[in-house]
Design a protein around this motif. Structure first.
Motif, PDB file in Angstrom:
ATOM      1  N   GLU A 185      16.988  37.682  90.913  1.00 50.49           N
ATOM      2  CA  GLU A 185      18.047  37.129  91.755  1.00 50.49           C
ATOM      3  C   GLU A 185      18.882  36.146  90.950  1.00 50.49           C
ATOM      4  O   GLU A 185      18.350  35.207  90.354  1.00 50.49           O
ATOM      5  N   LYS A 197      24.369  37.902  92.337  1.00 51.16           N
ATOM      6  CA  LYS A 197      23.922  39.289  92.388  1.00 51.16           C
ATOM      7  C   LYS A 197      22.409  39.386  92.298  1.00 51.16           C
ATOM      8  O   LYS A 197      21.725  38.403  91.973  1.00 51.16           O
ATOM      9  N   LYS A 233      26.005  40.009  95.903  1.00 56.17           N
ATOM     10  CA  LYS A 233      25.788  39.394  97.215  1.00 56.17           C
ATOM     11  C   LYS A 233      27.068  39.475  98.058  1.00 56.17           C
ATOM     12  O   LYS A 233      27.011  39.606  99.273  1.00 56.17           O
ATOM     13  N   ALA A 253      27.374  42.842  99.684  1.00 56.77           N
ATOM     14  CA  ALA A 253      26.139  43.592  99.399  1.00 56.77           C
ATOM     15  C   ALA A 253      26.501  44.909  98.722  1.00 56.77           C
ATOM     16  O   ALA A 253      25.942  45.966  99.008  1.00 56.77           O
ATOM     17  N   THR A 269      29.795  37.479 102.296  1.00 58.70           N
ATOM     18  CA  THR A 269      28.655  37.244 101.410  1.00 58.70           C
ATOM     19  C   THR A 269      27.376  37.366 102.219  1.00 58.70           C
ATOM     20  O   THR A 269      27.141  36.598 103.154  1.00 58.70           O
ATOM     21  N   TRP A 270      26.544  38.342 101.854  1.00 53.46           N
ATOM     22  CA  TRP A 270      25.332  38.641 102.586  1.00 53.46           C
ATOM     23  C   TRP A 270      24.184  37.744 102.130  1.00 53.46           C
ATOM     24  O   TRP A 270      24.180  37.230 101.014  1.00 53.46           O
ATOM     25  N   GLU A 271      23.205  37.580 102.991  1.00 51.90           N
ATOM     26  CA  GLU A 271      21.993  36.828 102.662  1.00 51.90           C
ATOM     27  C   GLU A 271      20.981  37.764 102.013  1.00 51.90           C
ATOM     28  O   GLU A 271      20.691  38.839 102.539  1.00 51.90           O
ATOM     29  N   PHE A 272      20.451  37.359 100.865  1.00 46.14           N
ATOM     30  CA  PHE A 272      19.415  38.152 100.198  1.00 46.14           C
ATOM     31  C   PHE A 272      18.063  37.797 100.800  1.00 46.14           C
ATOM     32  O   PHE A 272      17.643  36.636 100.782  1.00 46.14           O
ATOM     33  N   PHE A 328      19.098  42.926 102.336  1.00 45.72           N
ATOM     34  CA  PHE A 328      20.143  41.943 102.560  1.00 45.72           C
ATOM     35  C   PHE A 328      20.437  41.915 104.060  1.00 45.72           C
ATOM     36  O   PHE A 328      20.212  42.904 104.764  1.00 45.72           O
TER      37      PHE A 328
END
Length: 302
Positions: free
Chosen positions: A5, A9, A26, A29, A90-93, A106
């Motif tokens: 991570e 990205k 991110k 995604a 922006t997505w959450e990982f 994600f």
């Protein structure tokens, strides 16, 4: 198995073969690289913005909750820009979820969504959660789950807007679309596909509707199967190549000759909206596999 991570990205690679990997930004995604034994399978424009300033031209952008621009001005997605907000957020990982296949996830909800765009969807009143899973082995598997976590139903489209890398588009055919109903976005008309194999020598933009799930869509280069596309819950496929004139008109499409080296075959649910009731969930997935035999699952002599 390796999951790295970074700030912007996530890079996933196989311990058994580190040259097999997938890279996911991110922002959106968006899968921007899928290498199988060191060979890149996806096309990304050399002018693509990878800094989160705009959606990526190439890879696998995610389209939600509207494909294209909604023409019905009374629909809840009508105020949204083309292709919605999933690719602009922006997505959450969430991390790694399984070891075999090596899978990461994600998530996107109203809290992470691009607020300026999200609020245009039903005045920002739709509550949802998207869970996106990417599984890597000798195949690439992508799955989306859309859950309605609110108190009102909503409509949505979903599309994996995949750009495949090819050597020369004029040598490429796509099979198993014969006799399928399609909408030609250039002619703006519906008809039944009669070509025994779809090939490319000019701009191409068609949406194929309700393709039977048992059909494997194949991208074939001079008799070699570049990709097998298997789908679950995704009845439609968009096949697109911009060719010369449209490529020249897209600022983030480089090189301008790049149309020769890419083909979009995009699995989704886009000809009709999915209506999702409160508390319900919907899932769609696709799997890409390189090589194998040519499968003829259409009556090419019809």
């Amino acid at each position: 198995m390796t999951v790295e991570e970074h700030e912007d990205k996530v890079i996933v690679s196989l311990d058994s073969d580190p040259s097999t990997s997938v890279t996911i930004l991110k922002y959106g995604a968006t899968v921007v690289s899928w290498k199988l034994r060191g060979k890149e399978q996806l096309w990304v424009s050399s002018a693509a913005k990878l800094d989160g300033s705009k959606p990526v031209r190439g890879g696998i952008p995610l389209v939600f909750p509207n494909f294209g621009k909604t023409k019905d001005e009374s629909h809840a997605t009508a105020a949204l820009p083309q292709h919605g907000f999933a690719r602009n957020s922006t997505w959450e990982f969430l991390g790694q979820t399984t070891q075999s296949p090596l899978t990461v996830q994600f998530a996107l909800s109203p809290d992470e969504a691009n607020s300026d765009i999200y609020k245009l969807w039903g005045d920002g009143t739709n509550d949802f959660t998207l869970i996106y899973s990417i599984g890597l082995s000798d195949t690439l598997h992508t799955q989306i789950e859309v859950e309605n976590t609110g108190k009102q139903a909503f409509d949505f489209h979903w599309l994996f807007h995949t750009y495949f890398k090819v050597e020369d588009i004029e040598d490429i055919i796509v099979n198993n679309l014969t006799e399928e109903k399609c909408y030609d976005q250039l002619l703006q008309s519906w008809y039944t596909e009669k070509a025994p194999m779809v090939n490319f020598n000019e701009e191409f933009d068609r949406i194929y509707k309700d393709i039977p799930e048992e059909k494997v869509l194949q991208i074939i280069d001079k008799g070699y199967v570049l990709q097998n596309l298997r789908r679950s819950g995704l009845p439609d496929a968009v096949v697109w190549n911009p060719w010369i004139k449209k490529s020249e008109g897209m600022a983030d499409f480089e090189p301008k000759s790049g149309y020769l080296n890419m083909l979009c075959v995009e699995c989704g649910n886009v000809t009709d909206f999915v209506k999702l009731e409160p508390g319900k969930a919907w899932t769609g997935s696709q799997t890409f596999q390189v090589g194998g035999e040519i499968l003829v699952q259409s009556n090419i002599f019809a």
